[in-house]
Design a protein around this motif. Structure first.
Motif, PDB file in Angstrom:
ATOM      1  N   LYS A 104      33.851  29.990  42.987  1.00  0.00           N
ATOM      2  CA  LYS A 104      32.976  31.108  43.297  1.00  0.00           C
ATOM      3  C   LYS A 104      31.835  31.415  42.291  1.00  0.00           C
ATOM      4  N   LYS A 105      32.045  30.995  40.990  1.00  0.00           N
ATOM      5  CA  LYS A 105      31.297  31.131  39.908  1.00  0.00           C
ATOM      6  C   LYS A 105      30.060  30.092  39.966  1.00  0.00           C
ATOM      7  N   ASP A 106      28.923  30.544  39.366  1.00  0.00           N
ATOM      8  CA  ASP A 106      28.090  29.528  39.276  1.00  0.00           C
ATOM      9  C   ASP A 106      27.961  29.049  37.873  1.00  0.00           C
ATOM     10  N   TYR A 107      27.519  27.524  37.897  1.00  0.00           N
ATOM     11  CA  TYR A 107      27.509  26.928  36.670  1.00  0.00           C
ATOM     12  C   TYR A 107      26.166  26.763  36.233  1.00  0.00           C
ATOM     13  N   PRO A 108      25.194  27.613  35.526  1.00  0.00           N
ATOM     14  CA  PRO A 108      24.116  27.317  35.372  1.00  0.00           C
ATOM     15  C   PRO A 108      23.431  26.703  34.514  1.00  0.00           C
ATOM     16  N   ALA A 109      22.151  25.988  34.575  1.00  0.00           N
ATOM     17  CA  ALA A 109      21.850  24.670  33.869  1.00  0.00           C
ATOM     18  C   ALA A 109      21.644  25.327  32.483  1.00  0.00           C
ATOM     19  N   ASN A 110      21.383  26.573  32.059  1.00  0.00           N
ATOM     20  CA  ASN A 110      21.315  26.893  30.811  1.00  0.00           C
ATOM     21  C   ASN A 110      22.624  26.666  29.691  1.00  0.00           C
ATOM     22  N   ASP A 111      23.760  26.773  30.333  1.00  0.00           N
ATOM     23  CA  ASP A 111      24.901  26.287  29.591  1.00  0.00           C
ATOM     24  C   ASP A 111      25.712  25.213  30.161  1.00  0.00           C
ATOM     25  N   HIS A 112      25.444  24.644  31.030  1.00  0.00           N
ATOM     26  CA  HIS A 112      26.059  23.411  31.455  1.00  0.00           C
ATOM     27  C   HIS A 112      25.008  22.370  31.860  1.00  0.00           C
ATOM     28  N   ALA A 170      28.875  20.255  34.675  1.00  0.00           N
ATOM     29  CA  ALA A 170      29.096  20.937  36.019  1.00  0.00           C
ATOM     30  C   ALA A 170      28.896  19.706  37.326  1.00  0.00           C
ATOM     31  N   PHE A 171      29.945  19.275  37.717  1.00  0.00           N
ATOM     32  CA  PHE A 171      29.486  18.399  38.852  1.00  0.00           C
ATOM     33  C   PHE A 171      29.640  19.373  40.176  1.00  0.00           C
ATOM     34  N   LEU A 172      28.529  19.190  40.739  1.00  0.00           N
ATOM     35  CA  LEU A 172      28.576  20.017  42.233  1.00  0.00           C
ATOM     36  C   LEU A 172      28.615  18.795  43.245  1.00  0.00           C
ATOM     37  N   VAL A 173      29.450  18.720  43.889  1.00  0.00           N
ATOM     38  CA  VAL A 173      29.935  17.450  44.667  1.00  0.00           C
ATOM     39  C   VAL A 173      30.285  17.959  46.391  1.00  0.00           C
ATOM     40  N   THR A 174      29.656  17.147  47.159  1.00  0.00           N
ATOM     41  CA  THR A 174      29.565  17.380  48.550  1.00  0.00           C
ATOM     42  C   THR A 174      29.883  16.159  49.321  1.00  0.00           C
ATOM     43  N   GLY A 175      30.221  16.136  50.445  1.00  0.00           N
ATOM     44  CA  GLY A 175      30.369  15.153  51.354  1.00  0.00           C
ATOM     45  C   GLY A 175      29.247  15.109  52.376  1.00  0.00           C
ATOM     46  N   GLU A 176      28.675  13.980  52.385  1.00  0.00           N
ATOM     47  CA  GLU A 176      27.554  14.026  53.451  1.00  0.00           C
ATOM     48  C   GLU A 176      27.811  13.617  54.915  1.00  0.00           C
ATOM     49  N   VAL A 206      34.293  21.093  36.500  1.00  0.00           N
ATOM     50  CA  VAL A 206      33.747  21.162  35.017  1.00  0.00           C
ATOM     51  C   VAL A 206      34.539  20.249  34.308  1.00  0.00           C
ATOM     52  N   HIS A 207      33.745  19.436  33.289  1.00  0.00           N
ATOM     53  CA  HIS A 207      34.460  18.503  32.354  1.00  0.00           C
ATOM     54  C   HIS A 207      33.793  18.177  31.307  1.00  0.00           C
TER      55      HIS A 207
END
Ligand SMILES: [Cu+2]
Length: 174
Positions: free
Chosen positions: A73-81, A107-113, A143-144
């Motif tokens: 549910k958390k956002d992984y913002p671009a300023n620290d990821h 932070a990988f944001l992964v979706t199936g298309e 997140v890795h």
């Protein structure tokens, strides 16, 4: 040779039959002893059960902390990821960007298309370092932190059709 094997087989069958006969013949006699045995061993069984439950909880706690799945549910913002958007298609990947830096969280944001796929990151020795599902309609977050620079392989971890095996791309870690 054949007759020797035949004789050994017969002896073994006779032995097994003797064991069955012994167990059946003695099962009647033993019934009289049941109450004292059950009283003693049911107590042990109860304690053993509690011990196993406790052991299971302890092992689960220590093997799952830190919990390997990040908060979805958390956002992984671009300023620290370093944010990498991943799309899985039959049968290829899109990954933007495809180069990240070692030592900083990615932070990988992964979706199936189209259908379900599995996003798996492998190091140069083809050891799995992270994975998540790629599902249509969802964005799963992985997140890795990469310790070592190098060329990492992305493979599909879920059979998704004819060319599933060809779903390979590369991630560069600098
Ligand atoms: Cu796939």
């Amino acid at each position: 040779m054949v007759s020797t094997v035949y004789a050994i087989t017969l002896v073994c069958i006779a032995l097994i039959a003797a064991v069955f006969y012994f167990v059946i013949a003695n099962s009647k006699k033993a019934e009289a002893d049941y109450p004292s045995i059950t009283k003693k061993w049911y107590g042990v069984r109860g304690k053993w059960f509690l011990f196993l439950i406790t052991l299971g909880l302890v092992i689960t706690y220590f093997s799952l902390s830190p919990f390997p799945i990040p908060d979805q549910k958390k956002d992984y913002p671009a300023n620290d990821h370093q944010v990498v958007k991943v799309g899985a298609y039959q049968w290829y990947w899109t990954m933007t960007p495809d180069t990240v830096e070692a030592g900083k969280p990615v932070a990988f944001l992964v979706t199936g298309e189209d259908v379900n796929h599995g996003f798996g990151i492998y190091d140069e020795n083809l050891k799995l370092v992270g994975q998540t599902q790629a599902m249509p309609g969802y964005t799963n977050k992985l997140v890795h932190v990469f310790d070592k620079p190098g060329k990492y392989k992305i493979l599909c971890l879920e059979y998704c059709g004819l060319a599933h095996h060809a779903m390979i791309t590369e991630l560069t870690v600098k």
